[in-house]
Design a protein around this motif. Structure first.
Motif, PDB file in Angstrom:
ATOM      1  N   HIS A 114     -15.763 -25.469  -5.103  1.00 14.38           N
ATOM      2  CA  HIS A 114     -16.555 -26.010  -6.220  1.00 14.38           C
ATOM      3  C   HIS A 114     -17.945 -26.420  -5.744  1.00 14.38           C
ATOM      4  N   ALA A 115     -18.025 -27.022  -4.558  1.00 15.41           N
ATOM      5  CA  ALA A 115     -19.332 -27.409  -4.024  1.00 15.41           C
ATOM      6  C   ALA A 115     -20.225 -26.196  -3.795  1.00 15.41           C
ATOM      7  N   ALA A 116     -19.601 -25.028  -3.567  1.00 15.30           N
ATOM      8  CA  ALA A 116     -20.356 -23.782  -3.388  1.00 15.30           C
ATOM      9  C   ALA A 116     -20.708 -23.123  -4.718  1.00 15.30           C
ATOM     10  N   GLY A 117     -20.380 -23.793  -5.830  1.00 11.93           N
ATOM     11  CA  GLY A 117     -20.709 -23.249  -7.143  1.00 11.93           C
ATOM     12  C   GLY A 117     -19.713 -22.234  -7.654  1.00 11.93           C
ATOM     13  N   LEU A 118     -18.483 -22.229  -7.108  1.00  8.90           N
ATOM     14  CA  LEU A 118     -17.474 -21.249  -7.469  1.00  8.90           C
ATOM     15  C   LEU A 118     -16.394 -21.866  -8.358  1.00  8.90           C
ATOM     16  N   VAL A 119     -15.666 -20.990  -9.041  1.00  9.32           N
ATOM     17  CA  VAL A 119     -14.534 -21.381  -9.883  1.00  9.32           C
ATOM     18  C   VAL A 119     -13.423 -20.374  -9.627  1.00  9.32           C
ATOM     19  N   HIS A 120     -12.188 -20.847  -9.469  1.00  4.41           N
ATOM     20  CA  HIS A 120     -11.078 -19.919  -9.294  1.00  4.41           C
ATOM     21  C   HIS A 120     -10.535 -19.447 -10.626  1.00  4.41           C
ATOM     22  N   GLY A 121     -10.202 -20.358 -11.514  1.00  5.28           N
ATOM     23  CA  GLY A 121      -9.681 -19.991 -12.831  1.00  5.28           C
ATOM     24  C   GLY A 121      -8.246 -20.407 -13.055  1.00  5.28           C
ATOM     25  N   ARG A 122      -7.418 -20.365 -11.982  1.00  3.19           N
ATOM     26  CA  ARG A 122      -6.012 -20.741 -12.159  1.00  3.19           C
ATOM     27  C   ARG A 122      -5.416 -21.107 -10.793  1.00  3.19           C
ATOM     28  N   PRO A 123      -5.865 -22.207 -10.191  1.00  2.51           N
ATOM     29  CA  PRO A 123      -5.394 -22.551  -8.839  1.00  2.51           C
ATOM     30  C   PRO A 123      -3.995 -23.171  -8.866  1.00  2.51           C
ATOM     31  N   SER A 124      -2.984 -22.332  -8.891  1.00  3.63           N
ATOM     32  CA  SER A 124      -1.599 -22.792  -8.923  1.00  3.63           C
ATOM     33  C   SER A 124      -0.953 -22.569  -7.561  1.00  3.63           C
ATOM     34  N   LEU A 125       0.267 -23.040  -7.393  1.00  2.55           N
ATOM     35  CA  LEU A 125       0.975 -22.849  -6.127  1.00  2.55           C
ATOM     36  C   LEU A 125       1.171 -21.377  -5.808  1.00  2.55           C
ATOM     37  N   LEU A 167     -20.277 -24.383 -16.049  1.00  2.00           N
ATOM     38  CA  LEU A 167     -19.703 -24.475 -14.715  1.00  2.00           C
ATOM     39  C   LEU A 167     -18.911 -25.764 -14.522  1.00  2.00           C
ATOM     40  N   ALA A 168     -19.471 -26.903 -14.922  1.00  2.00           N
ATOM     41  CA  ALA A 168     -18.781 -28.179 -14.711  1.00  2.00           C
ATOM     42  C   ALA A 168     -17.456 -28.210 -15.458  1.00  2.00           C
ATOM     43  N   SER A 169     -17.428 -27.671 -16.664  1.00  2.00           N
ATOM     44  CA  SER A 169     -16.177 -27.635 -17.428  1.00  2.00           C
ATOM     45  C   SER A 169     -15.163 -26.717 -16.760  1.00  2.00           C
ATOM     46  N   ALA A 170     -15.631 -25.583 -16.247  1.00  2.00           N
ATOM     47  CA  ALA A 170     -14.729 -24.639 -15.585  1.00  2.00           C
ATOM     48  C   ALA A 170     -14.144 -25.242 -14.307  1.00  2.00           C
ATOM     49  N   GLN A 171     -14.967 -25.975 -13.558  1.00  2.00           N
ATOM     50  CA  GLN A 171     -14.456 -26.612 -12.347  1.00  2.00           C
ATOM     51  C   GLN A 171     -13.513 -27.761 -12.681  1.00  2.00           C
ATOM     52  N   ALA A 172     -13.817 -28.502 -13.741  1.00  2.00           N
ATOM     53  CA  ALA A 172     -12.908 -29.555 -14.192  1.00  2.00           C
ATOM     54  C   ALA A 172     -11.574 -28.959 -14.617  1.00  2.00           C
ATOM     55  N   ARG A 173     -11.628 -27.818 -15.277  1.00  2.00           N
ATOM     56  CA  ARG A 173     -10.405 -27.119 -15.692  1.00  2.00           C
ATOM     57  C   ARG A 173      -9.594 -26.694 -14.471  1.00  2.00           C
ATOM     58  N   ASP A 174     -10.262 -26.151 -13.441  1.00  2.00           N
ATOM     59  CA  ASP A 174      -9.605 -25.812 -12.181  1.00  2.00           C
ATOM     60  C   ASP A 174      -8.806 -27.009 -11.648  1.00  2.00           C
ATOM     61  N   LEU A 175      -9.482 -28.142 -11.556  1.00  2.00           N
ATOM     62  CA  LEU A 175      -8.874 -29.327 -10.964  1.00  2.00           C
ATOM     63  C   LEU A 175      -7.689 -29.803 -11.793  1.00  2.00           C
ATOM     64  N   TRP A 176      -7.849 -29.833 -13.103  1.00  2.00           N
ATOM     65  CA  TRP A 176      -6.768 -30.296 -13.982  1.00  2.00           C
ATOM     66  C   TRP A 176      -5.572 -29.355 -13.898  1.00  2.00           C
ATOM     67  N   LEU A 177      -5.821 -28.046 -13.941  1.00  2.00           N
ATOM     68  CA  LEU A 177      -4.715 -27.095 -13.850  1.00  2.00           C
ATOM     69  C   LEU A 177      -3.987 -27.206 -12.517  1.00  2.00           C
ATOM     70  N   PHE A 178      -4.721 -27.446 -11.443  1.00  2.00           N
ATOM     71  CA  PHE A 178      -4.098 -27.602 -10.130  1.00  2.00           C
ATOM     72  C   PHE A 178      -3.093 -28.747 -10.149  1.00  2.00           C
ATOM     73  N   PHE A 179      -3.493 -29.890 -10.689  1.00  2.00           N
ATOM     74  CA  PHE A 179      -2.589 -31.034 -10.702  1.00  2.00           C
ATOM     75  C   PHE A 179      -1.506 -30.899 -11.770  1.00  2.00           C
ATOM     76  N   ALA A 210      -5.356 -27.751   0.611  1.00  2.00           N
ATOM     77  CA  ALA A 210      -5.638 -26.937  -0.571  1.00  2.00           C
ATOM     78  C   ALA A 210      -6.642 -27.633  -1.489  1.00  2.00           C
ATOM     79  N   ALA A 211      -6.446 -28.937  -1.716  1.00  2.00           N
ATOM     80  CA  ALA A 211      -7.363 -29.677  -2.581  1.00  2.00           C
ATOM     81  C   ALA A 211      -8.753 -29.750  -1.975  1.00  2.00           C
ATOM     82  N   GLU A 212      -8.817 -29.953  -0.650  1.00  2.00           N
ATOM     83  CA  GLU A 212     -10.111 -30.003   0.022  1.00  2.00           C
ATOM     84  C   GLU A 212     -10.811 -28.641  -0.023  1.00  2.00           C
ATOM     85  N   THR A 213     -10.036 -27.569   0.130  1.00  2.00           N
ATOM     86  CA  THR A 213     -10.619 -26.220   0.067  1.00  2.00           C
ATOM     87  C   THR A 213     -11.107 -25.910  -1.343  1.00  2.00           C
ATOM     88  N   LEU A 214     -10.351 -26.314  -2.352  1.00  2.00           N
ATOM     89  CA  LEU A 214     -10.809 -26.138  -3.735  1.00  2.00           C
ATOM     90  C   LEU A 214     -12.100 -26.918  -3.955  1.00  2.00           C
TER      91      LEU A 214
END
Length: 266
Positions: free
Chosen positions: A142-153, A178-190, A134-138
């Motif tokens: 992000h490498a493709a320039g995308l953001v999910h918004g709420r990557p939870s279980l 974009l960078a802030s949105a992707q950082a937010r994705d990662l933080w919310l995931f963890f 899941a982390a690798e897919t996220l």
């Protein structure tokens, strides 16, 4: 490289809309010809005390990552979610088919159980492997320039083959770079992993799986947030721990783990 998106089956949109007509629940499961679907009816625009507090905090602290993201509700929300689903599909990620569409209504195909459900049927070791996927897919998203918004279980799926993405209701790109949105994705995931009681070693392994995709821009957006939350935890937790719930403890634990795990990365 992303996994090739499976070809979409043909869906009977008219029959699906007929089945969904008259439904009242925001999200409900329907079946047609042996297939499961999900009818989604975005409600009114979200908001409330938490979003007001978050907005105030974001004005006090100049961190774009803290800006609140609120669903617009109604057909605007449904249309925005459909656009984000298609963006992920075009990039080759596993997302639901938009089987039918009507004003204020999306009917989506089922793409397998969410990770919260998957966890109930796997050993801790096996689930840790899924989390690394899941982390690798996220990271690839992000490498493709995308953001999910709420990557939870509950918003990530696993069908035994690929990680999928659900519920693109939040659009942080509307209020932050974009960078802030992707950082937010990662933080919310963890934060979600910590709140769910996932073992720290499994979280650390998932963070290692994401690290190859961590850009300097995302790390720069993350760093002040992790410092702020982890630092606040050192001040607050000695007094608050006996009374603190997981909603308070999880972001602090996640921020500490991420700060240590990302030190020196990118």
């Amino acid at each position: 490289m992303t996994d090739p998106a499976p070809s979409s089956p043909v869906h009977d949109s008219h029959a699906l809309l007929a089945l969904a007509r008259g439904g009242a629940r925001r999200v409900e499961r329907i079946e047609l010809a042996g297939r499961a679907y999900w009818a989604k009816r975005p409600g009114t625009a979200e908001g409330g005390r938490w979003h007001a507090a978050q907005a105030l905090l974001s004005r006090t602290l100049p961190l774009p990552i803290l800006r609140p993201t609120v669903s617009r509700g109604g057909d605007a929300a449904a249309g925005g979610e459909a656009q984000r689903i298609e963006a992920f599909r075009r990039a080759g990620f596993h997302v639901p088919d938009i089987a039918a569409r009507a004003p204020g209504l999306l009917i989506l195909s089922d793409i397998g159980p969410n990770l919260g459900t998957v966890r109930q049927h796997l050993s801790a070791e096996a689930f840790g492997q899924v989390l690394r996927m899941a982390a690798e897919t996220l990271g690839r998203a992000h490498a493709a320039g995308l953001v999910h918004g709420r990557p939870s279980l509950r918003d990530l799926t696993y069908d035994g083959r690929a990680i999928g993405f659900l519920d693109f209701e939040e659009d942080p790109r509307a209020v932050m770079p974009l960078a802030s949105a992707q950082a937010r994705d990662l933080w919310l995931f963890f934060c979600q992993l910590a709140a769910a009681g996932v073992r720290p070693e499994a979280q650390g392994a998932a963070l290692v799986a994401y690290r190859p995709f961590l850009t300097p821009e995302v790390q720069a957006a993350l760093r002040p947030l992790l410092t702020l939350v982890a630092g606040a935890g050192r001040l607050v937790m000695p007094l608050a721990r006996p009374f603190a719930g997981r909603d308070l403890v999880a972001p602090i634990e996640a921020s500490r783990l991420m700060r240590a795990g990302l030190s020196g990365a990118a």
